[in-house]
Design a protein around this motif. Sequence first.
Motif, PDB file in Angstrom:
ATOM      1  N   GLN A  74       0.826  -1.203   0.000  1.00  0.00           N
ATOM      2  CA  GLN A  74       0.000   0.000   0.000  1.00  0.00           C
ATOM      3  C   GLN A  74       0.862   1.255   0.000  1.00  0.00           C
ATOM      4  OE1 GLN A  74      -2.581   0.775   3.422  1.00  0.00           O
ATOM      5  NE2 GLN A  74      -4.143   1.556   2.011  1.00  0.00           N
ATOM      6  N   ARG A  75       1.933   1.250   0.780  1.00  0.00           N
ATOM      7  CA  ARG A  75       2.836   2.406   0.798  1.00  0.00           C
ATOM      8  C   ARG A  75       3.455   2.622  -0.583  1.00  0.00           C
ATOM      9  NH1 ARG A  75       4.226   0.222   5.887  1.00  0.00           N
ATOM     10  NH2 ARG A  75       6.079  -0.800   5.032  1.00  0.00           N
ATOM     11  N   ALA A  76       3.818   1.523  -1.250  1.00  0.00           N
ATOM     12  CA  ALA A  76       4.392   1.632  -2.594  1.00  0.00           C
ATOM     13  C   ALA A  76       3.366   2.196  -3.575  1.00  0.00           C
ATOM     14  CB  ALA A  76       4.883   0.260  -3.057  1.00  0.00           C
ATOM     15  N   ASP A 135      -4.260  11.476  -7.345  1.00  0.00           N
ATOM     16  CA  ASP A 135      -4.635  11.635  -5.943  1.00  0.00           C
ATOM     17  C   ASP A 135      -5.067  10.329  -5.297  1.00  0.00           C
ATOM     18  OD1 ASP A 135      -4.483  14.619  -5.816  1.00  0.00           O
ATOM     19  OD2 ASP A 135      -6.056  14.464  -7.336  1.00  0.00           O
ATOM     20  N   PHE A 136      -5.630   9.420  -6.088  1.00  0.00           N
ATOM     21  CA  PHE A 136      -6.219   8.204  -5.540  1.00  0.00           C
ATOM     22  C   PHE A 136      -5.838   6.979  -6.369  1.00  0.00           C
ATOM     23  CE2 PHE A 136      -9.322  11.684  -4.899  1.00  0.00           C
ATOM     24  CZ  PHE A 136      -9.301  11.755  -3.514  1.00  0.00           C
ATOM     25  N   TYR A 137      -5.886   5.836  -5.708  1.00  0.00           N
ATOM     26  CA  TYR A 137      -5.716   4.575  -6.425  1.00  0.00           C
ATOM     27  C   TYR A 137      -6.656   3.536  -5.840  1.00  0.00           C
ATOM     28  CZ  TYR A 137      -3.549   1.811  -2.738  1.00  0.00           C
ATOM     29  OH  TYR A 137      -3.350   1.086  -1.590  1.00  0.00           O
ATOM     30  N   LEU A 138      -7.005   2.565  -6.650  1.00  0.00           N
ATOM     31  CA  LEU A 138      -7.722   1.377  -6.181  1.00  0.00           C
ATOM     32  C   LEU A 138      -7.186   0.187  -6.947  1.00  0.00           C
ATOM     33  CD1 LEU A 138     -11.404   0.744  -5.336  1.00  0.00           C
ATOM     34  CD2 LEU A 138     -10.285  -0.744  -7.007  1.00  0.00           C
ATOM     35  N   PHE A 139      -6.745  -0.815  -6.200  1.00  0.00           N
ATOM     36  CA  PHE A 139      -6.280  -2.058  -6.805  1.00  0.00           C
ATOM     37  C   PHE A 139      -7.172  -3.180  -6.298  1.00  0.00           C
ATOM     38  CE2 PHE A 139      -3.857  -6.017  -6.579  1.00  0.00           C
ATOM     39  CZ  PHE A 139      -3.430  -6.126  -7.893  1.00  0.00           C
ATOM     40  N   GLY A 140      -7.749  -3.934  -7.210  1.00  0.00           N
ATOM     41  CA  GLY A 140      -8.578  -5.062  -6.832  1.00  0.00           C
ATOM     42  C   GLY A 140      -8.247  -6.259  -7.700  1.00  0.00           C
ATOM     43  N   GLY A 141      -8.216  -7.434  -7.100  1.00  0.00           N
ATOM     44  CA  GLY A 141      -7.892  -8.623  -7.882  1.00  0.00           C
ATOM     45  C   GLY A 141      -8.461  -9.876  -7.256  1.00  0.00           C
ATOM     46  N   ILE A 143     -10.293 -12.535  -2.807  1.00  0.00           N
ATOM     47  CA  ILE A 143     -10.414 -11.225  -3.441  1.00  0.00           C
ATOM     48  C   ILE A 143      -9.600 -10.245  -2.611  1.00  0.00           C
ATOM     49  CG2 ILE A 143     -11.969  -9.308  -3.916  1.00  0.00           C
ATOM     50  CD1 ILE A 143     -14.122 -11.311  -4.580  1.00  0.00           C
ATOM     51  N   VAL A 144      -8.743  -9.492  -3.281  1.00  0.00           N
ATOM     52  CA  VAL A 144      -7.885  -8.535  -2.604  1.00  0.00           C
ATOM     53  C   VAL A 144      -8.262  -7.132  -3.044  1.00  0.00           C
ATOM     54  CG1 VAL A 144      -5.518  -7.730  -2.322  1.00  0.00           C
ATOM     55  CG2 VAL A 144      -5.995 -10.176  -2.423  1.00  0.00           C
ATOM     56  N   MET A 145      -8.385  -6.228  -2.096  1.00  0.00           N
ATOM     57  CA  MET A 145      -8.717  -4.845  -2.417  1.00  0.00           C
ATOM     58  C   MET A 145      -7.814  -3.929  -1.604  1.00  0.00           C
ATOM     59  SD  MET A 145     -10.982  -3.199  -4.353  1.00  0.00           S
ATOM     60  CE  MET A 145     -12.445  -4.235  -4.440  1.00  0.00           C
ATOM     61  N   SER A 146      -7.162  -2.995  -2.286  1.00  0.00           N
ATOM     62  CA  SER A 146      -6.333  -1.996  -1.625  1.00  0.00           C
ATOM     63  C   SER A 146      -6.650  -0.650  -2.263  1.00  0.00           C
ATOM     64  CB  SER A 146      -4.846  -2.337  -1.794  1.00  0.00           C
ATOM     65  OG  SER A 146      -4.034  -1.329  -1.214  1.00  0.00           O
ATOM     66  N   SER A 147      -6.901   0.365  -1.439  1.00  0.00           N
ATOM     67  CA  SER A 147      -7.381   1.619  -2.011  1.00  0.00           C
ATOM     68  C   SER A 147      -7.228   2.765  -1.034  1.00  0.00           C
ATOM     69  CB  SER A 147      -8.860   1.464  -2.398  1.00  0.00           C
ATOM     70  OG  SER A 147      -9.432   2.704  -2.756  1.00  0.00           O
ATOM     71  N   ASN A 148      -7.067   3.974  -1.576  1.00  0.00           N
ATOM     72  CA  ASN A 148      -7.203   5.182  -0.759  1.00  0.00           C
ATOM     73  C   ASN A 148      -8.338   6.045  -1.309  1.00  0.00           C
ATOM     74  OD1 ASN A 148      -5.993   6.275  -3.080  1.00  0.00           O
ATOM     75  ND2 ASN A 148      -4.880   7.826  -1.901  1.00  0.00           N
ATOM     76  N   ALA A 194      -9.454 -17.823 -13.980  1.00  0.00           N
ATOM     77  CA  ALA A 194     -10.261 -16.678 -13.550  1.00  0.00           C
ATOM     78  C   ALA A 194      -9.421 -15.578 -12.909  1.00  0.00           C
ATOM     79  CB  ALA A 194     -11.333 -17.138 -12.571  1.00  0.00           C
ATOM     80  N   GLU A 195      -8.114 -15.774 -12.841  1.00  0.00           N
ATOM     81  CA  GLU A 195      -7.238 -14.813 -12.178  1.00  0.00           C
ATOM     82  C   GLU A 195      -7.220 -13.486 -12.919  1.00  0.00           C
ATOM     83  OE1 GLU A 195      -3.240 -16.091 -10.515  1.00  0.00           O
ATOM     84  OE2 GLU A 195      -2.653 -14.902 -12.252  1.00  0.00           O
ATOM     85  N   GLY A 196      -7.307 -12.404 -12.190  1.00  0.00           N
ATOM     86  CA  GLY A 196      -7.262 -11.101 -12.826  1.00  0.00           C
ATOM     87  C   GLY A 196      -7.317  -9.981 -11.817  1.00  0.00           C
ATOM     88  N   CYS A 197      -6.968  -8.781 -12.274  1.00  0.00           N
ATOM     89  CA  CYS A 197      -6.996  -7.628 -11.389  1.00  0.00           C
ATOM     90  C   CYS A 197      -7.158  -6.358 -12.215  1.00  0.00           C
ATOM     91  CB  CYS A 197      -5.712  -7.556 -10.555  1.00  0.00           C
ATOM     92  SG  CYS A 197      -4.230  -7.213 -11.539  1.00  0.00           S
ATOM     93  N   MET A 198      -7.384  -5.256 -11.523  1.00  0.00           N
ATOM     94  CA  MET A 198      -7.445  -3.958 -12.176  1.00  0.00           C
ATOM     95  C   MET A 198      -6.875  -2.902 -11.236  1.00  0.00           C
ATOM     96  SD  MET A 198     -11.503  -2.936 -11.905  1.00  0.00           S
ATOM     97  CE  MET A 198     -11.215  -1.194 -12.217  1.00  0.00           C
ATOM     98  N   LEU A 199      -6.249  -1.912 -11.833  1.00  0.00           N
ATOM     99  CA  LEU A 199      -5.728  -0.768 -11.099  1.00  0.00           C
ATOM    100  C   LEU A 199      -6.399   0.478 -11.640  1.00  0.00           C
ATOM    101  CD1 LEU A 199      -3.687   0.684  -9.200  1.00  0.00           C
ATOM    102  CD2 LEU A 199      -2.102   0.727 -11.152  1.00  0.00           C
ATOM    103  N   SER A 200      -7.017   1.247 -10.755  1.00  0.00           N
ATOM    104  CA  SER A 200      -7.617   2.521 -11.143  1.00  0.00           C
ATOM    105  C   SER A 200      -6.834   3.654 -10.496  1.00  0.00           C
ATOM    106  CB  SER A 200      -9.078   2.589 -10.715  1.00  0.00           C
ATOM    107  OG  SER A 200      -9.880   1.706 -11.462  1.00  0.00           O
ATOM    108  N   LEU A 201      -6.494   4.654 -11.298  1.00  0.00           N
ATOM    109  CA  LEU A 201      -5.821   5.854 -10.814  1.00  0.00           C
ATOM    110  C   LEU A 201      -6.761   7.018 -11.050  1.00  0.00           C
ATOM    111  CD1 LEU A 201      -2.358   5.205 -12.510  1.00  0.00           C
ATOM    112  CD2 LEU A 201      -3.041   4.598 -10.186  1.00  0.00           C
ATOM    113  N   ALA A 202      -7.005   7.836 -10.028  1.00  0.00           N
ATOM    114  CA  ALA A 202      -8.002   8.893 -10.139  1.00  0.00           C
ATOM    115  C   ALA A 202      -7.446  10.231  -9.656  1.00  0.00           C
ATOM    116  CB  ALA A 202      -9.250   8.527  -9.344  1.00  0.00           C
TER     117      ALA A 202
END
Length: 254
Positions: free
Chosen positions: A35-37, A48-54, A62-67, A139-147
């Motif tokens: 998360q720090r990285a 300003d923001f990120y969301l990583f889900g996979g 299911i893994v979710m990391s976000s600010n 079915a493995e997969g993830c997405m990264l959103s930068l906002a």
Amino acid sequence: MMAKKPPEDLDAARRLRYFDIAENIARTSSTDSLQRACLNAIDTLGYDFYLFGGYYPLVESIVMSSNFPSAWRECYDANEYVSCDPVVRHCWSESSVIEWHKVVYAEGKLGAQERLVMEQAREYGLRSGISIPVHGAGAEGCMLSLASKEDEAEYDHHDESGLQIIVHAMHESTKRIISRGASQMRPPEPLSPREIECLSWTAKGKTSWEISKILDVSENTIIFHLRNAIKKLEVTNRSQAVAKAIALSKITPF
């Protein structure tokens, strides 16, 4: 007067920046350090923001990391927007980077609920953004959103291949971190046909009341089946249950 750097030097510097971010992410050894990285990455990239889900079949997790703003996450989950989020839909089925403003202004492409999701995200401070999907084996997969808090952030200074290097690094680091102790994890309890049916309608944006009318049973019966599905899938709400059921190929998205 200092001479301007030629374009090829700027491109090389930009690529090096992406590799540095990816290398920093690849060195992480815990969810906290990851998360720090990620926070360092968005700061470097000007977001300003990120969301990583996979989703990772090896550990059925299911893994979710976000600010992202917590108020937006609460609104998103409470309204089960995962079932009508056009960005999520794109990332489930496509491998290309998607810029949010192109989704919003795609005339005739969005339904009322999809447009509502994008409009409400803006109201909560996510005024522009970009999402990068990764699809792995099965079915493995993830997405990264930068906002960004700003309207239509400048994307031309970002390189699509560089962004994909970063999200792949996040994907692999997450797999490595969560795979520790995987042998001690048990598979989820099987879902009943009725639970799968209720989750399928939930994924299509139907409320408990609407599903009860479709299946000709009481609303309390639908709530009962959905609560059982949430418990069996070891998640905390309907949105997560739908996401995990899709990832497990128990239901079909959209």
